[in-house]
Design a protein around this motif. Structure first.
Motif, PDB file in Angstrom:
ATOM      1  N   ALA A  82       0.764  -1.489  -0.097  1.00  0.00           N
ATOM      2  CA  ALA A  82      -0.079  -0.434  -0.034  1.00  0.00           C
ATOM      3  C   ALA A  82       0.808   1.574  -0.055  1.00  0.00           C
ATOM      4  CB  ALA A  82      -1.354  -0.623   1.024  1.00  0.00           C
ATOM      5  N   VAL A  83       2.002   1.367   0.783  1.00  0.00           N
ATOM      6  CA  VAL A  83       2.992   2.191   1.226  1.00  0.00           C
ATOM      7  C   VAL A  83       3.656   2.694  -0.977  1.00  0.00           C
ATOM      8  CG1 VAL A  83       3.561   2.665   2.835  1.00  0.00           C
ATOM      9  CG2 VAL A  83       5.310   0.790   1.312  1.00  0.00           C
ATOM     10  N   LEU A  84       3.789   1.700  -1.733  1.00  0.00           N
ATOM     11  CA  LEU A  84       3.729   1.791  -3.155  1.00  0.00           C
ATOM     12  C   LEU A  84       2.715   2.017  -4.173  1.00  0.00           C
ATOM     13  CD1 LEU A  84       6.427  -0.570  -2.907  1.00  0.00           C
ATOM     14  CD2 LEU A  84       6.616   1.492  -2.613  1.00  0.00           C
ATOM     15  N   ASP A  85       1.370   2.440  -2.972  1.00  0.00           N
ATOM     16  CA  ASP A  85       0.624   2.593  -3.746  1.00  0.00           C
ATOM     17  C   ASP A  85       0.123   1.984  -4.985  1.00  0.00           C
ATOM     18  OD1 ASP A  85      -1.393   4.307  -4.719  1.00  0.00           O
ATOM     19  OD2 ASP A  85      -0.943   5.386  -6.285  1.00  0.00           O
ATOM     20  N   VAL A  86       0.494   0.664  -4.845  1.00  0.00           N
ATOM     21  CA  VAL A  86       0.183  -0.434  -6.180  1.00  0.00           C
ATOM     22  C   VAL A  86      -1.617  -0.744  -5.108  1.00  0.00           C
ATOM     23  CG1 VAL A  86       0.957  -2.948  -6.628  1.00  0.00           C
ATOM     24  CG2 VAL A  86       2.176  -1.663  -5.660  1.00  0.00           C
ATOM     25  N   SER A  87      -2.110  -0.758  -7.033  1.00  0.00           N
ATOM     26  CA  SER A  87      -3.443  -1.568  -6.901  1.00  0.00           C
ATOM     27  C   SER A  87      -4.213  -2.540  -6.406  1.00  0.00           C
ATOM     28  CB  SER A  87      -4.391  -0.864  -8.190  1.00  0.00           C
ATOM     29  OG  SER A  87      -4.369  -1.160  -8.594  1.00  0.00           O
ATOM     30  N   LEU A  88      -4.427  -3.622  -6.046  1.00  0.00           N
ATOM     31  CA  LEU A  88      -5.573  -4.571  -5.994  1.00  0.00           C
ATOM     32  C   LEU A  88      -5.379  -5.093  -7.519  1.00  0.00           C
ATOM     33  CD1 LEU A  88      -6.392  -7.578  -4.564  1.00  0.00           C
ATOM     34  CD2 LEU A  88      -9.071  -6.761  -4.865  1.00  0.00           C
ATOM     35  N   ILE A 102     -12.579  -5.187  -6.402  1.00  0.00           N
ATOM     36  CA  ILE A 102     -11.695  -4.557  -7.574  1.00  0.00           C
ATOM     37  C   ILE A 102     -12.033  -3.927  -8.780  1.00  0.00           C
ATOM     38  CG2 ILE A 102     -11.425  -6.188 -10.499  1.00  0.00           C
ATOM     39  CD1 ILE A 102     -11.439  -9.290  -9.066  1.00  0.00           C
ATOM     40  N   ILE A 103     -13.041  -3.496  -9.013  1.00  0.00           N
ATOM     41  CA  ILE A 103     -13.223  -2.589  -9.002  1.00  0.00           C
ATOM     42  C   ILE A 103     -12.872  -0.307  -9.004  1.00  0.00           C
ATOM     43  CG2 ILE A 103     -14.962  -0.957 -10.349  1.00  0.00           C
ATOM     44  CD1 ILE A 103     -16.701  -3.213 -10.880  1.00  0.00           C
ATOM     45  N   PHE A 104     -13.497  -0.729  -7.464  1.00  0.00           N
ATOM     46  CA  PHE A 104     -12.883   0.394  -6.669  1.00  0.00           C
ATOM     47  C   PHE A 104     -11.386   0.272  -7.233  1.00  0.00           C
ATOM     48  CE2 PHE A 104     -17.115   0.930  -5.662  1.00  0.00           C
ATOM     49  CZ  PHE A 104     -17.249   2.321  -5.340  1.00  0.00           C
ATOM     50  N   GLY A 105     -10.830  -0.603  -6.520  1.00  0.00           N
ATOM     51  CA  GLY A 105      -9.528  -0.717  -6.750  1.00  0.00           C
ATOM     52  C   GLY A 105      -8.409  -0.896  -7.524  1.00  0.00           C
ATOM     53  N   THR A 106      -8.918  -0.419  -8.367  1.00  0.00           N
ATOM     54  CA  THR A 106      -8.610  -0.788  -9.675  1.00  0.00           C
ATOM     55  C   THR A 106      -8.575   0.942 -10.342  1.00  0.00           C
ATOM     56  OG1 THR A 106      -9.275  -2.815 -10.517  1.00  0.00           O
ATOM     57  CG2 THR A 106      -8.670  -1.277 -11.866  1.00  0.00           C
ATOM     58  N   PHE A 107     -10.055   1.433 -10.373  1.00  0.00           N
ATOM     59  CA  PHE A 107     -10.405   2.785 -10.986  1.00  0.00           C
ATOM     60  C   PHE A 107     -10.471   3.626  -8.858  1.00  0.00           C
ATOM     61  CE2 PHE A 107     -12.285  -0.069 -13.725  1.00  0.00           C
ATOM     62  CZ  PHE A 107     -11.869   0.429 -14.842  1.00  0.00           C
TER      63      PHE A 107
END
Length: 445
Positions: free
Chosen positions: A164-170, A248-253
Motif C-alpha cells: 500500500a505504501v507503494l500505491d500498488v492497486s489490487l 476490484i473495480i474500486f481498487g482499480t479505478f
C-alpha cells in the motif's frame, strides 16, 4: 561483541519459537509468536513492533463474509458445481482436477472449499483407470497455492497491505499473479501427467485388488445434478461475487475513491480499508437477503479455520516485526546489496521462511514489508509472491488427507518425510509461477 551476541541470541529465540509453533500450526504458531515477543521484549528489552492491524482486519472481514456465505449454503453450492465439472471430463482429470479445485479456492479465498472436492478427484481418476496420484498431487498443490491468485485470500490481503505504501492497486497484483498462476498450474499438470506406472500396472494397486482391500465404486455420473441449487444458495453466491467485483473495480479505478485534505495533504481512502468495509457490507447483504439464521454466522468450518489463521498471522508477524525492526538498518544494508545484485534471492528467503511457519499469509505479512524497505520493486515482489507457498515441503493436513482418499495406494507420503508425492509438483508450481510472474511483470510494467 555484546551486541553481536545479543543479535544471535535473539535470532535463535525467533527461529526456535517459529520452529516449535510450526509443528502445531494455527493457534500454536500464534502462541509461539507471542512467547517470542515476550522474551525479546521482557528479557532483551527490545521495543515491540506494531502488530499488522490492517492485514488482520482484512482477514477478519473476509472470513466474516465467507463464513456467512457458507451459512447461506453458497459454499456448498460451489462444491457441488466443482463435483459436476470434475465428473464431466473424467479422462482429462489430471488437468481438469487442479484447475477446478483452484478455481473455487480463488473465488472463496480459502483452501477449505477444495478439501471437500479432493475425494471426488481421487474416485473419478480411479474409475477412469488413471493413476490417482497424478491429479491428486497436482490438485492439492495448485489449490494450496491458488491463494496467490485470489483477491479474497488472507495472503493477498497481507500483500495489499504491504504494498500500500507503494500505491500498488489490487488489480495490479492480480494482473501478474493470476496469469502466472494459470501458467504454473498448467506446468504442474504436465509435470505429473506421465508420473509413475499406469494404474493397472502399479504393484500396490494390484496387491490391494487381489487382497480385496480395493473395490471399485459404482458412482452415478449424474449424482451431483440431482441436488438442485436453491434460490438462497444462488443469491448468496451472486452477492458474494458482486462484492469481489466491487472491490476490484474500486481498487482499480482509484479516482472513484473518496479523498480528504488532511493537514494540507490529499489522502485517498486506503485499499485495505476499502476491502474491510466492503466485505463487511456484503456480508450483511447476504444475511438480510438470504435470511441467514444468526446461529450459522460463525458455526461453519470456514470461520473456525479462518480465526485460527488470524492467530497464526498475528503472533508470527508480531514476533518477526519486533526482531526485524530492532535491526532494521542492518537488514536493510545487508538485503539492499542482495536486492541490487540478485533480487531473486529474496524469493529463496520467502520460500525457506514459509516452509518453516507453514503459512503464506504469515510469510507475506512478515517479510514483504522488508522487501519494500530494501527497495525491491513492487512488480518483482508480486512476481515472487508464489515463493511464500513453501508449506508443501512437510506434509500437512491436505496432503495427509488426500493420501488417505486415494484408495488405490498410488499417492504416498514416503519413508523420509519429504519424499512424498507432492514434492515435485510443489517445486514445479512455485518455480514456474515465479518465472511466469517475472515475465508478466516485465510485460505489464
Amino acid at each position: 561483541m555484546e551486541t553481536d551476541l545479543n543479535f544471535w541470541l535473539q535470532l535463535m529465540v525467533m527461529l526456535v519459537c517459529i520452529g516449535i509453533g510450526g509443528r502445531f500450526g494455527g493457534v500454536g504458531l500464534g502462541a509461539a509468536g507471542g512467547l517470542g515477543v515476550s522474551i525479546l521484549v521482557l528479557l532483551f528489552g527490545l521495543q515491540p513492533a506494531s502488530p499488522p492491524v490492517s492485514t488482520l482486519l482484512i482477514i477478519v472481514a473476509v472470513i466474516a463474509c465467507t463464513s456467512i456465505l457458507q451459512g447461506a449454503g453458497g459454499l456448498d453450492l460451489l462444491v457441488r458445481l466443482a463435483e459436476r465439472m470434475l465428473r464431466k471430463w473424467p479422462s482429462a482429470i489430471t488437468f481438469v482436477g487442479p484447475f477446478v479445485c483452484s478455481l473455487f479456492v480463488v473465488l472463496a479465498g480459502t483452501a477449505y472449499v477444495a478439501f471437500a472436492v479432493y475425494p471426488v478427484v481421487a474416485e473419478v481418476a480411479a474409475s477412469a483407470k488413471i493413476r490417482p496420484e497424478r491429479p491428486i498431487a497436482a490438485s492439492v498443490i495448485s489449490a494450496g497455492i491458488a491463494v496467490v491468485a485470489s483477491p479474497m485470500s488472507a495472503a493477498t490481503a497481507a500483500l495489499v497491505a504491504s504494498l500500500a505504501v507503494l500505491d500498488v492497486s489490487l488489480i495490479q497484483i492480480l494482473s501478474i499473479s493470476v496469469p502466472a498462476f494459470i501458467v504454473a498450474t498448467f506446468c504442474t499438470c504436465l509435470s505429473v501427467y506421465w508420473k509413475g506406472t499406469e494404474l493397472e500396472k502399479d504393484p500396490e494397486f494390484i496387491r490391494r485388488v487381489q487382497s480385496g482391500e480395493y473395490q471399485e465404486l459404482h458412482i452415478d455420473p449424474n449424482a451431483s445434478k440431482k441436488i438442485e441449487a436453491t434460490k438462497t444458495e444462488k443469491l448468496s453466491v451472486g452477492i458474494f461475487l458482486l462484492g469481489v467485483l466491487t472491490v476490484i473495480i474500486f481498487g482499480t479505478f482509484k479516482e472513484l475513491l473518496p479523498s480528504w485534505d488532511v493537514a494540507g495533504k490529499i489522502q485517498t481512502l486506503p485499499i485495505p480499508s476499502l476491502i474491510q468495509m466492503l466485505m463487511l457490507a456484503f456480508a450483511l447483504l447476504i444475511i438480510v437477503f438470504c435470511k441467514v439464521p444468526s446461529h450459522k454466522f460463525a458455526s461453519g468450518s470456514v470461520f473456525t479455520s479462518g480465526l485460527i489463521g488470524v492467530v497464526g498471522v498475528f503472533g508470527v508477524s508480531w514476533l518477526t516485526g519486533t526482531f526485524f525492526d530492532a535491526y532494521k538498518p542492518f537488514f536493510v544494508s545487508m538485503f539492499t546489496d542482495m536486492a541490487q545484485s540478485t533480487p531473486m534471492l529474496f524469493g529463496v528467503v520467502l520460500f525457506c521462511f514459509s516452509a518453516v511457519i507453514l503459512s503464506p499469509a504469515a510469510t507475506t505479512a512478515a517479510l514483504m514489508p522488508l522487501g519494500v524497505a530494501i527497495g525491491i520493486p513492487a512488480p518483482l515482489l508480486i512476481a515472487l509472491y508464489p515463493a511464500t507457498c513453501g508449506d508443501f515441503i512437510i506434509p500437512g493436513g491436505a496432503q495427509i488427507g488426500c493420501t488417505a482418499f486415494d484408495r488405490t495406494g498410488t499417492t504416498r507420503l514416503g519413508k523420509y518425510v519429504v519424499n512424498h508425492s507432492y514434492i515435485i509438483p510443489g517445486f514445479v508450481h512455485v518455480i514456474s509461477g515465479v518465472a511466469a510472474g517475472y515475465v508478466f511483470a516485465q510485460l505489464f510494467y
